[in-house]
Design an enzyme around this catalytic site. Sequence first.
Site, PDB file in Angstrom:
ATOM      1  N   ARG A   1      -9.870   9.684   7.059  1.00  0.00           N
ATOM      2  CA  ARG A   1     -10.096   9.557   5.736  1.00  0.00           C
ATOM      3  C   ARG A   1     -11.129  10.461   5.017  1.00  0.00           C
ATOM      4  O   ARG A   1     -12.265  10.521   5.758  1.00  0.00           O
ATOM      5  CB  ARG A   1     -10.213   8.037   5.339  1.00  0.00           C
TER       6      ARG A   1
ATOM      7  N   THR B   1       0.489  12.172  -2.642  1.00  0.00           N
ATOM      8  CA  THR B   1       0.418  11.615  -1.230  1.00  0.00           C
ATOM      9  C   THR B   1       1.759  12.037  -0.609  1.00  0.00           C
ATOM     10  O   THR B   1       2.901  12.440  -1.271  1.00  0.00           O
ATOM     11  CB  THR B   1       0.078  10.187  -0.824  1.00  0.00           C
TER      12      THR B   1
ATOM     13  N   THR C   1      -3.117  12.645   2.024  1.00  0.00           N
ATOM     14  CA  THR C   1      -2.997  12.991   0.747  1.00  0.00           C
ATOM     15  C   THR C   1      -4.098  13.704   0.128  1.00  0.00           C
ATOM     16  O   THR C   1      -4.929  14.104   0.819  1.00  0.00           O
ATOM     17  CB  THR C   1      -3.306  11.444   0.181  1.00  0.00           C
TER      18      THR C   1
ATOM     19  N   GLU D   1     -10.612  11.973  -3.656  1.00  0.00           N
ATOM     20  CA  GLU D   1     -10.053  10.713  -2.982  1.00  0.00           C
ATOM     21  C   GLU D   1     -11.256   9.671  -3.399  1.00  0.00           C
ATOM     22  O   GLU D   1     -11.018   8.583  -3.381  1.00  0.00           O
ATOM     23  CB  GLU D   1     -10.109  11.008  -1.585  1.00  0.00           C
TER      24      GLU D   1
ATOM     25  N   ASP E   1     -11.040   6.562  -5.480  1.00  0.00           N
ATOM     26  CA  ASP E   1     -10.068   5.436  -4.862  1.00  0.00           C
ATOM     27  C   ASP E   1     -11.292   4.330  -4.603  1.00  0.00           C
ATOM     28  O   ASP E   1     -10.839   3.054  -4.408  1.00  0.00           O
ATOM     29  CB  ASP E   1      -9.663   5.686  -3.432  1.00  0.00           C
TER      30      ASP E   1
ATOM     31  N   SER F   1      -8.381   2.693   1.020  1.00  0.00           N
ATOM     32  CA  SER F   1      -6.965   3.265   0.548  1.00  0.00           C
ATOM     33  C   SER F   1      -5.861   2.241   0.953  1.00  0.00           C
ATOM     34  O   SER F   1      -6.178   1.083   1.270  1.00  0.00           O
ATOM     35  CB  SER F   1      -6.597   4.270   1.910  1.00  0.00           C
ATOM     36  N   SER F   2      -4.633   2.565   0.339  1.00  0.00           N
ATOM     37  CA  SER F   2      -3.469   1.659   0.463  1.00  0.00           C
ATOM     38  C   SER F   2      -2.413   2.297   1.799  1.00  0.00           C
ATOM     39  O   SER F   2      -1.298   1.716   1.678  1.00  0.00           O
ATOM     40  CB  SER F   2      -2.802   1.530  -0.651  1.00  0.00           C
TER      41      SER F   2
ATOM     42  N   GLY G   1       2.272   6.730  -2.979  1.00  0.00           N
ATOM     43  CA  GLY G   1       2.526   5.694  -4.001  1.00  0.00           C
ATOM     44  C   GLY G   1       1.342   4.923  -4.264  1.00  0.00           C
ATOM     45  O   GLY G   1       1.396   3.837  -4.833  1.00  0.00           O
ATOM     46  N   GLY G   2       0.130   5.315  -4.089  1.00  0.00           N
ATOM     47  CA  GLY G   2      -1.107   4.630  -4.312  1.00  0.00           C
ATOM     48  C   GLY G   2      -1.017   3.177  -3.626  1.00  0.00           C
ATOM     49  O   GLY G   2      -0.398   3.067  -2.717  1.00  0.00           O
TER      50      GLY G   2
HETATM   51  N1  GLU Z   1      -5.294   7.676  -2.566  1.00  0.00           N
HETATM   52  C1  GLU Z   1      -4.392   6.732  -2.405  1.00  0.00           C
HETATM   53  C2  GLU Z   1      -4.721   5.720  -1.190  1.00  0.00           C
HETATM   54  O1  GLU Z   1      -5.322   6.376  -0.308  1.00  0.00           O
HETATM   55  C3  GLU Z   1      -3.114   7.295  -2.245  1.00  0.00           C
HETATM   56  C4  GLU Z   1      -2.731   8.080  -3.468  1.00  0.00           C
HETATM   57  C5  GLU Z   1      -1.149   8.099  -3.588  1.00  0.00           C
HETATM   58  O2  GLU Z   1      -0.393   7.672  -2.662  1.00  0.00           O
HETATM   59  O3  GLU Z   1      -0.892   8.290  -4.610  1.00  0.00           O
HETATM   60  O4  GLU Z   1      -4.303   4.860  -1.048  1.00  0.00           O
END
Ligand code: GLU
Length: 603
Positions: free
Chosen positions: A115, A414, A432, A453, A456, A480-481, A501-502
């Site tokens: 990360r 991502t 990502t 990043e 986030d 992160s997700s 997809g965040g």
């Molecule tokens: N930055 C997001 C995360 O780490 C991922 C971004 C995305 O998938 O659009 O959760």
Amino acid sequence: MRILPVLGVLSLSAALLVAPSPASAAGPSTASHSGPAPALGPTATGYGGAVSTVDATATAVGLDVLRHGGNAVDAAVAAAATLGVTEPFSAGIGGGGFFVYYDARKRTVSTIDGRETGPATMRETHFIDPADNLPYDFPEARVSGLSVGAPGTLATWEAATRKWGTKSLSALLQPAARVADRGFPVDATFRQQVADNAAAFGQFDSTKALYLPGGAPPAVGSTQRNPDLADTYRLIARQGTDVLYRGAVARDIVRTVQNPPVSANPVGTWTYPIRPGTLTLNDLARYDLRFPAPTKSKFRDLTVYGMSTPSSGGVAVSEALNIIETARIKDTTQALHYYLEASALSFADRNRHVGAYTSQKVLDRLVSDRWAGQRACQISPAKALTKPVPPGDLNATGCTPATVGGPAEQGMSTTNLTVADRWGNVVEYTFTIEQTGGNAMVVPGRGFLLNNELTDFNFVNTQAPAADPNLPGPGKRPRSSMSPTIVLKDGKPFLALGSPGGATIITTVLQILLNRVVLDKSLPESMAAPRASQRNTAGIQSEPSFRTTYGPALTALGHTFAADVPELGAATAIEFTRGGGFIASAEPVRRGGGAAGVVHPTR
Ligand code: GLU
């Protein structure tokens, strides 16, 4: 999906077997030893190894590495480097990610936390405008030096290949360098991603020159080349990854962050000031990978391994599965009802309790069956909970609601890849640069975009009066997700999957698992099925076909739908079948469709 370069671009065996030289790596490809590759679609079944990515070129590169004796880690790294070329707005060496690896010989699951990391000088007020004490608008924070964390992707590739691979990183970068040199055809998704970012990209000479030729997004079907990135990959191949953490590329990254290369002749209008950041050479030199134990939980007869903090993915997926497991599910409506309720509860807990520094004790509690019981007790099979639901109280001994909900981030950037080899090793890797297009700054002369990043982090406390575990801090990693997930059955791989997809990553991974395991759909059906995401907000976000198909029954239970979104996620997955077979699966439609391939297809 890029369709054209599958044939002919890839004579990778030479690149893998001989020491790289700028001349050989840049030269034209000769006929592949492995013969013409079949066209790559969203599903492939067969033996000998499998690769699934969002992009046919990257999948073909990964397959070629497998065909030439590389293992899953080698193939994953070569495919990832290629995605850095062909999916430059989603991922690359300017960003970070999470790598999950199943070692067939040891029968263990390990992870790499690559990360991005905030500067040592970062404070809680990082995204607060000193002029008015208010948080920056998201676009202002994003397109700035402030949003850039020290990137972990290159360090991840190196560590993975050293620990578990059989080829050198230098060799594995060559196929991608060739793709960057030779170029690939622009497809509609690529063009649209540029068009969506045109105003931001147009502010920087380096980004404009690469992605806005003649001041406009590249035409569909034109050839997109990136010789600077090819040179950067070859420089890394010659000098090692230190060049990006301590050497010439590090200096260029820091210069770009501290002094954004704003154009004197911008294309389009950007209404925000472009602020410099404070990332230093020391921050890059001190970048450290982490190797946390994966999250682990049971779901029915499966063992689910996921990514631990700073990702909330593993914890949230496991908690939601544990909650679903408490239910008696008799039909699809009930399965989806419990999926939506479990998602909302897990998001409430994740928002309140999970950040980079959450203790192992708390993580263990959140993925325990006992906790699932304390949360699931609120769910009624006949009536949806009112959202947002409060987070659970970790000190409670009984059923546990509390007071405040949380925010619902979403992104569409991502990328994700899934690789398995003939020895049974598996890689699930999500990486990502955060938003599609990262912070919009291509490092001049280096050909890659920087991440944003650090956005986030929550800019302000979202959990007041409780503490927010995801506020900025010195040297901290944003939550992160990302949810790269490997599922074992009877101690052997059953399924590996992940998605971009965040925050919707968590629900997309969960929903594919629900489709496959609870609703007993095939893997390709589970991937293709319409998606919905309940991240503890009043309305469910869903794809139009989900709402049309399941909306009436779910609304009757009290669920509420927000405005539709065109699509959720762009997943990749591999299922492991009896006798060493694979079902490799990618998206049939979302984000232009992905590309799955196997070494020896079953006809
Ligand atoms: N930055 C997001 C995360 O780490 C991922 C971004 C995305 O998938 O659009 O959760």
